[in-house]
Design a protein around this motif. Sequence first.
Motif, PDB file in Angstrom:
ATOM      1  N   ALA A  28      -1.607   1.948   4.405  1.00 42.36           N
ATOM      2  CA  ALA A  28      -0.073   1.229   3.329  1.00 42.36           C
ATOM      3  C   ALA A  28      -0.188   2.828   2.686  1.00 42.36           C
ATOM      4  O   ALA A  28      -1.235   3.109   1.613  1.00 42.36           O
ATOM      5  N   PRO A  29       1.712   2.660   2.436  1.00 42.31           N
ATOM      6  CA  PRO A  29       1.597   3.838   1.334  1.00 42.31           C
ATOM      7  C   PRO A  29       1.134   3.460   0.223  1.00 42.31           C
ATOM      8  O   PRO A  29       1.203   3.085  -0.534  1.00 42.31           O
ATOM      9  N   ILE A  30       1.103   4.691  -0.396  1.00 40.71           N
ATOM     10  CA  ILE A  30       0.147   5.147  -2.144  1.00 40.71           C
ATOM     11  C   ILE A  30       1.455   5.817  -2.648  1.00 40.71           C
ATOM     12  O   ILE A  30       1.952   6.372  -2.423  1.00 40.71           O
ATOM     13  N   CYS A  31       1.558   6.208  -4.218  1.00 40.27           N
ATOM     14  CA  CYS A  31       2.327   6.628  -4.946  1.00 40.27           C
ATOM     15  C   CYS A  31       1.016   7.376  -6.173  1.00 40.27           C
ATOM     16  O   CYS A  31       0.396   7.588  -6.205  1.00 40.27           O
ATOM     17  N   CYS A 373       6.693   4.802  -9.457  1.00 38.63           N
ATOM     18  CA  CYS A 373       5.654   4.110  -9.164  1.00 38.63           C
ATOM     19  C   CYS A 373       5.987   2.578  -8.496  1.00 38.63           C
ATOM     20  O   CYS A 373       4.675   1.652  -7.898  1.00 38.63           O
ATOM     21  N   SER A 374       7.118   2.223  -9.178  1.00 41.02           N
ATOM     22  CA  SER A 374       6.991   0.491  -8.817  1.00 41.02           C
ATOM     23  C   SER A 374       7.766   0.807  -7.691  1.00 41.02           C
ATOM     24  O   SER A 374       7.753  -0.241  -7.098  1.00 41.02           O
ATOM     25  N   ALA A 375       8.377   1.087  -7.066  1.00 39.47           N
ATOM     26  CA  ALA A 375       8.802   1.382  -6.082  1.00 39.47           C
ATOM     27  C   ALA A 375       7.749   1.031  -4.861  1.00 39.47           C
ATOM     28  O   ALA A 375       8.245   0.158  -4.043  1.00 39.47           O
ATOM     29  N   VAL A 376       7.360   2.347  -4.879  1.00 42.24           N
ATOM     30  CA  VAL A 376       5.490   1.720  -4.099  1.00 42.24           C
ATOM     31  C   VAL A 376       4.722   0.386  -4.049  1.00 42.24           C
ATOM     32  O   VAL A 376       4.318  -0.462  -3.030  1.00 42.24           O
ATOM     33  N   ALA A 377       4.467  -0.098  -5.388  1.00 43.96           N
ATOM     34  CA  ALA A 377       4.260  -0.982  -5.527  1.00 43.96           C
ATOM     35  C   ALA A 377       4.728  -2.115  -4.624  1.00 43.96           C
ATOM     36  O   ALA A 377       3.676  -3.252  -4.307  1.00 43.96           O
ATOM     37  N   ARG A 378       5.729  -2.690  -5.265  1.00 44.43           N
ATOM     38  CA  ARG A 378       6.685  -3.447  -5.041  1.00 44.43           C
ATOM     39  C   ARG A 378       6.462  -3.192  -3.204  1.00 44.43           C
ATOM     40  O   ARG A 378       6.540  -4.932  -2.395  1.00 44.43           O
ATOM     41  N   TYR A 379       7.555  -1.968  -2.590  1.00 42.54           N
ATOM     42  CA  TYR A 379       6.650  -1.909  -1.559  1.00 42.54           C
ATOM     43  C   TYR A 379       5.596  -2.512  -0.831  1.00 42.54           C
ATOM     44  O   TYR A 379       5.529  -2.830   0.628  1.00 42.54           O
ATOM     45  N   ARG A 380       4.605  -2.331  -1.326  1.00 39.09           N
ATOM     46  CA  ARG A 380       3.075  -2.705  -0.510  1.00 39.09           C
ATOM     47  C   ARG A 380       2.382  -3.766  -1.129  1.00 39.09           C
ATOM     48  O   ARG A 380       1.939  -4.607   0.434  1.00 39.09           O
ATOM     49  N   ALA A 381       3.662  -4.679  -1.309  1.00 40.63           N
ATOM     50  CA  ALA A 381       3.308  -6.182  -1.699  1.00 40.63           C
ATOM     51  C   ALA A 381       3.776  -6.932  -0.948  1.00 40.63           C
ATOM     52  O   ALA A 381       4.817  -7.153  -0.210  1.00 40.63           O
TER      53      ALA A 381
END
Length: 381
Positions: A28-31, A373-381
Amino acid sequence: MIGACDIVSAIHTTKREQFIEYVRIGGAPICSPQIGAGAGFDTKLAGKRWIGETTLDDTIAACERFDMVPLLNAGMPDAGFVQPKLAWQTVSREEQPDKIRTRMALKLPGGTLEQEIVEEPVRGGVRVKSPITQADELYLLDEFLDLSLKEDLNPIVEYVRNIVKQIDGRGASSFQWAVQPYELLCFPDTVNTVVFAMEDQETHYRLMDKILLLNEKLFDVVAAGGGDFIFLGGPGSEMISPRFYKEFLIPYSLKATQIAHERGLLVYSHICSPIEPFLSMGFYNQMGIDLFETLSPPPVGNVQSLTDAFQKLNPAICTRGNVGLDLLLNGTEAEVYERTEQILRESAERKHMVAASDYLFYDVPEQNVHAMCSAVARYRA
């Protein structure tokens, strides 16, 4: 459905493990925005103006403010750490409100080398005088290498171990010095290095061979101290030619990375300047790199697009980027968020960490880093 990579991610106990695992197998992608390395963003968050005063604790604290998985860089001492006769000594330090000028000298049996560094607040330091400016001074580098190779560098293991302990799993560790043999330990500047190589290839090869031996000793030290990555730098296409890459940089980079891999170390390469046409020529695929940045399109780089760059780079190489510093400096949170989402879509089938096109400058707004960072966190969710 939960895949194998998701299971691996779920069992990570530290950000260090998460970073290393992603470089090795993806998931899963990370920031992982680049913070530190003298760029100044961590300096600002620590409430300081002089980048030279920034500590590793400042960098760690800056990373802890964001939902990210960092790679933390630390400078690696040379033989002067264990042998005072091989250590640079401060000759003078002139402090003014707008600059600090430091002159240093290294006394060797065959002569004395001098360098001068000027630091300005917020902007950091620039070396305005290199130790070696003429080809007939290279014998002093030769002498420094011979003396360094005779030293037992094992006391540096404790230095590395303390850095790793200080990071304490909050990120992976990368140890940095002039690893590329062609750089000649950065005793000359880049332009003169190329000139010296073209004028006397025999001398250049001899010096590179010795630097490779010194690297081997330092790789042993980093591995024994528990370090994770070594930093393998390299100039972009505005500084050297394809011929120089082929004759000097690629063969010795590969030798260095093979030695590092034999010791269980990973190799990180950062090139924030133009990389075409070297990317299209396949040069970076030949250097044994594990983590490479950055594949930036204009105006901060010169690749055609992130998608095009992925087609030219070996997918086994993990990449990191590519939110442009121009956008991070001047864009809105919404624009940064949108660009991050675009990068996530373009890199969905790759091992690609979302980050910036370069290390974060002093003036980058904190809210824009949060947006990435928020964009990546939402994508991972």
